[in-house]
Design a protein around this motif. Structure first.
Motif, short mmCIF file in Angstrom:
data_model
loop_
_atom_site.label_atom_id
_atom_site.label_comp_id
_atom_site.label_asym_id
_atom_site.label_seq_id
_atom_site.Cartn_x
_atom_site.Cartn_y
_atom_site.Cartn_z
N ILE A 60 0.83 -1.21 0.00
CA ILE A 60 0.00 0.00 0.00
C ILE A 60 0.86 1.26 0.00
N PRO A 61 1.82 1.44 0.93
CA PRO A 61 2.65 2.65 0.84
C PRO A 61 3.49 2.69 -0.43
N ALA A 62 3.91 1.49 -0.91
CA ALA A 62 4.70 1.47 -2.15
C ALA A 62 3.84 1.91 -3.33
N ARG A 63 2.56 1.55 -3.30
CA ARG A 63 1.65 1.93 -4.38
C ARG A 63 1.49 3.45 -4.45
N PHE A 64 1.52 4.09 -3.28
CA PHE A 64 1.38 5.54 -3.25
C PHE A 64 2.60 6.25 -3.86
N GLU A 65 3.71 5.56 -3.92
CA GLU A 65 4.92 6.15 -4.47
C GLU A 65 5.06 5.91 -5.96
N LYS A 66 4.22 5.09 -6.53
CA LYS A 66 4.35 4.75 -7.94
C LYS A 66 3.92 5.93 -8.83
N GLU A 67 4.48 5.96 -10.02
CA GLU A 67 4.26 7.10 -10.94
C GLU A 67 2.80 7.24 -11.32
N ALA A 68 2.12 6.12 -11.53
CA ALA A 68 0.72 6.18 -11.94
C ALA A 68 -0.12 6.86 -10.86
N PHE A 69 0.11 6.47 -9.59
CA PHE A 69 -0.64 7.08 -8.50
C PHE A 69 -0.27 8.55 -8.37
N GLN A 70 1.02 8.86 -8.48
CA GLN A 70 1.46 10.24 -8.32
C GLN A 70 0.85 11.13 -9.40
N LYS A 71 0.75 10.61 -10.63
CA LYS A 71 0.15 11.40 -11.71
C LYS A 71 -1.32 11.67 -11.44
N LYS A 72 -2.03 10.64 -10.98
CA LYS A 72 -3.43 10.82 -10.63
C LYS A 72 -3.57 11.86 -9.52
N HIS A 73 -2.67 11.73 -8.55
CA HIS A 73 -2.71 12.65 -7.41
C HIS A 73 -2.42 14.08 -7.88
N GLU A 74 -1.43 14.22 -8.76
CA GLU A 74 -1.08 15.56 -9.25
C GLU A 74 -2.23 16.17 -10.05
N ARG A 75 -2.88 15.36 -10.89
CA ARG A 75 -4.01 15.86 -11.68
C ARG A 75 -5.15 16.30 -10.76
N MET A 76 -5.38 15.50 -9.75
CA MET A 76 -6.44 15.84 -8.82
C MET A 76 -6.11 17.12 -8.06
N VAL A 77 -4.86 17.25 -7.60
CA VAL A 77 -4.44 18.45 -6.86
C VAL A 77 -4.48 19.67 -7.77
N LYS A 78 -4.01 19.48 -8.99
CA LYS A 78 -4.00 20.60 -9.95
C LYS A 78 -5.41 21.10 -10.22
N LYS A 79 -6.35 20.15 -10.32
CA LYS A 79 -7.74 20.49 -10.58
C LYS A 79 -8.29 21.37 -9.45
N TYR A 80 -8.06 20.96 -8.24
CA TYR A 80 -8.59 21.73 -7.11
C TYR A 80 -7.81 23.03 -6.88
#
Length: 804
Positions: free
Chosen positions: A135-155
């Protein structure tokens, strides 16, 4: 005294003094040739029937009480029956305790097929360990980070847009807007192109200040609506971030836990548990996030109360039957409440005690579930809480693990584990005395222990049972790793079995006592460098056992040798007879001769029992004295009253006397004192007498004979010495070889008698006589002399009363 004729009772021949097995009839050359076979069913039919019935009857009421005395090999016998039966039975299930995500104080009990509990525990532990890493390793993966960045950028874009609207609205009204890090909004007016500070605001004219203040409040109301949208945007961003993390965690769960769910979903209760576990992981995904190393020493690693958060995902393998073949047979030799009924353990954390579901420990009742639980009743009754808990479990059909709390003790917070269904047979091992105590004092005992397996102490000595006895001997030799026993030695062991039970027609089933002599005989043979155990080794082992425990007997014999204890073995005397008694010192029984004396005279005192008067005689001895008096009344008080005074006494006896085996010798000394006819002191007499004059069987006859023989041997055998004993006791004779030899050589004699008249003829050489039609006993008979003397004592007593 002149009519001394050959007594009608002949002495026994040597072959009547013991049962002897012919070694030639032993079908095996040595004990090593005896095939291994369980023969307990032949020797203990009652117990085997009860145990066999227990196997067939289901439910919690038909449990078993094995009743037998110590040294009967009760546990060995029971295990020899249960183990083969249990091996053929079905292996019971495993039990696991799991965390209850809805009520963490009530762990869940789940039943699983045998062997699956450990596999489930390992599979879940492995899956959860992988999940904690993934689970913590999944949060560090590029796919998750990109989703997270898109979501943060949106807000962030929306946030910037709202801030721009706020700024534009304020600027339009000539106000400056600022928002600090804590989210505090500040509006400052702009006058002449300059932002007015709080200090400068006070220098403005009152009318302007009032105008600006009203305008600012109106503006603040409009800006606050935009600010709420900004805050809602922030909340939506955090929720979206959590949803994103949960989505990632669920993906990890689906990948890592799917095999565990698929593999064990058929087990009742696990599908619901798996769903609750997945919900718990997703709802607490933040617990899986890596901690900041800088704060690791400041933040607690466990939940309040000492419980680590991840402990709830473990599996408590409560009962593991993975390696059990058939049904379990559990012998609990220390049945405390914790050992028998299970416990909830505690661990210390910073000086405080805490517990969790992984600290629930199984008791013997849980390990034996589906099989057999064996308990010694003495051990069980020494732990009252265990006895009460066992009966409570049998009554309810399940075991509930609880913390035993004293009524006066403050109850601490604890767990309430789900109960475990019970399906087992409880077997209690104890004595007949304990059985009766429980039967009469606890109504629940008879309800839940309906089957009594009563072990018999002896078996009939016949060809079939001798052969079975040989199988027992062979089994003992193999299991105890003893040297092979020869035919002579095995024949001696069979005879030793009859000596243990003191019966020529029976064999003792005190198997541990037989084993003791075999072990010691084998040791003596090894010490002598022999490869087999012969009859001489067995005889030496028996003699060595006696030598180790017969110190008191040797000291008594020394007192006889020195005439400190006055017992005559030659000559004759009036009112004096040799009686025989047995005394127990530890596990050794000693046969000792005693002189019994009687005095009679004129008076109305009757026959006094000095032992009873001195409070040394027991109730059975007193009954024997009463029977003697009744016997005199029957024979001599039909035509006159018996008026006399006299006393009976065990000479040099300073301890308590119990039993009626000396009543025959007491009657003999009384008849001698009344008749004036002396008794032959080279003969000792043992036997109880009835009101009709029958001589009845007594106990310890072998030791009594051997005790008198030893005194006579030390003083030199004259050929006239011997023992008079009840004819019914002949079957009980298993005398030592030296006595048998002395009897065969005419140096010692054993006389069986059925009536006191036969005994008196052997002791006095005079017939007792039978009352004739004229009411008189024949002249020259013992009873004629007694009758005459009693009449004289009555006449003298009446005359003395008249003179008064």
């Amino acid at each position: 005294m002149s009519n001394t004729v050959t007594p009608p009772v002949k002495g026994l021949r040597g072959d009547r003094l013991r049962a002897a097995t012919d070694p030639a009839r032993i079908p095996f050359a040595t004990s090593a040739d005896i095939p291994q076979r369980n023969v307990h069913a032949k020797f203990q039919p009652r117990a085997i029937q009860a145990l066999s019935l227990a196997l067939e009857i289901k439910g919690n009421e038909h449990n078993v009480y094995v009743s037998g005395e110590p040294n009967m090999g009760r546990t060995y016998f029971l295990m020899s029956f249960l183990k083969p039966a249990a091996a053929r039975a079905e292996t019971p299930c495993d039990w696991v305790y799991l965390y209850n995500f809805e009520d963490n104080d009530s762990p869940i009990a789940v039943r699983m097929p045998a062997g699956q509990g450990r596999k489930f525990k390992q599979a879940q532990h492995k899956a959860m360990a992988h999940i904690r890493q993934e689970i913590p390793a999944r949060f560090e993966k590029e796919a998750f980070q990109k989703k997270h960045e898109r979501m943060v950028k949106k807000y962030n874009l929306k946030r910037e847009e709202l801030f721009s609207r706020m700024d534009a609205t304020a600027e339009k009204e000539s106000f400056s807007l600022s928002l600090d890090e804590e989210g505090v909004l500040t509006l400052s007016p702009i006058v002449d192109g300059q932002v007015v500070s709080d200090k400068d605001f006070e220098t403005l004219s009152p009318s302007l200040r009032k105008k600006l203040k009203a305008k600012g409040e109106e503006l603040l109301a409009g800006v606050s609506a935009i600010l709420r949208k900004i805050n809602q945007n922030e909340a939506d961003m955090r929720q979206s971030e959590v949803d994103l993390q949960r989505e990632a965690a669920k993906a990890v769960l689906d990948e890592s836990f799917a095999k565990v769910v698929e593999r064990f979903k058929v087990v009742d209760g696990l599908p619901e548990y798996f769903q609750a576990l997945q919900d718990e992981v997703i709802d607490n995904v933040d617990q899986f996030m890596p901690r900041d190393n800088a704060l690791a020493g400041l933040l607690p690693e466990s939940a309040p109360g000492g419980e680590d958060f991840f402990t709830r995902f473990e599996v408590n393998l409560f009962v593991d039957n993975g390696k059990t073949k058939g049904a379990p047979v559990v012998v609990e030799d220390h049945p405390t409440a914790f050992n028998l009924l299970g416990s909830i353990e505690r661990e210390a954390e910073m000086g405080a005690l805490y517990t969790d579901f992984t600290l629930i420990k199984a008791g013997a009742i849980h390990r034996a579930n589906g099989g057999f639980l064996v308990l010694n009743i003495e051990d069980l009754l020494s732990n009252p809480n265990s006895w009460e808990g066992l009966l409570r479990a049998l009554r309810s059909g399940h075991s509930r693990i609880e913390d035993p709390v004293d009524p006066d003790q403050v109850r601490a917070r604890t767990l309430q584990p789900a109960p475990v269904d019970l399906r087992l047979k409880v077997v209690l091992i104890g004595t007949e005395e304990h059985y009766e105590i429980l039967l009469y004092n606890d109504d629940r005992f008879d309800k839940f222990f309906k089957l009594k397996a009563h072990m018999q102490h002896a078996a009939t000595r016949n060809a079939a049972n001798i052969r079975n006895y040989l199988h027992v001997i062979g089994q003992i030799a193999v299991e105890s790793e003893l040297l092979p026993f020869t035919r002579d030695a095995m024949a001696g062991l069979v005879d030793f079995g009859s000596r243990l039970v003191e019966d020529q027609k029976r064999l003792s089933l005190y198997i541990p006592l037989l084993r003791e002599r075999m072990v010691e005989a084998s040791a003596l043979a090894r010490m002598a460098g022999r490869s087999e155990v012969g009859s001489a080794d067995l005889t030496a082992a028996v003699a060595a056992k006696d030598y180790r425990v017969n110190l008191y007997e040797e000291e008594f014999m020394t007192e006889y040798d020195r005439q400190v204890i006055k017992v005559q073995t030659t000559g004759q005397a009036v009112g004096l007879a040799n009686g025989l008694s047995v005394t127990q010192f530890g596990d050794y029984e000693i046969g000792l001769p005693h002189q019994i004396s009687c005095t009679v005279g004129v008076g109305h005192g009757g026959i006094l029992d000095l032992e009873r008067e001195a409070q040394l005689g027991g109730p059975i001895h007193t009954k024997g004295m009463m029977i003697i008096k009744s016997y005199l009344v029957r024979l001599f008080a039909q035509d006159k009253p018996i008026v006399l005074t006299g006393s009976l006494c065990f000479e040099q006896s300073y301890a308590g006397i119990e039993g009626d085996s000396a009543s025959g010798a007491e009657l003999a000394s009384l008849l001698s004192a009344l008749s004036g006819v002396p008794i032959n002191l080279s003969r000792a007499f043992t036997g109880a007498v009835s009101q009709s004059g029958a001589v009845m069987a007594v106990g310890g006859v072998n030791r009594k004979v051997e005790g008198f023989f030893e005194v006579c041997r030390r003083r030199k055998l004259t050929g006239r010495q011997g023992v008079i004993l009840p004819a019914d006791n002949v079957v009980n004779l298993m005398l030592k070889d030296e006595i048998v030899k002395a009897v065969d050589e005419g140096r010692f004699h054993i006389f069986p008698v059925s009536t006191i008249e036969e005994a008196m003829f052997l002791l006095t050489g005079m017939r007792c006589g039978v009352r004739g039609k004229n009411g008189q006993y024949p002249t020259g008979t013992l009873y004629r002399l007694v009758d005459t003397r009693l009449a004289e004592l009555t006449r003298l007593a009446v005359a003395a009363e008249g003179r008064k």
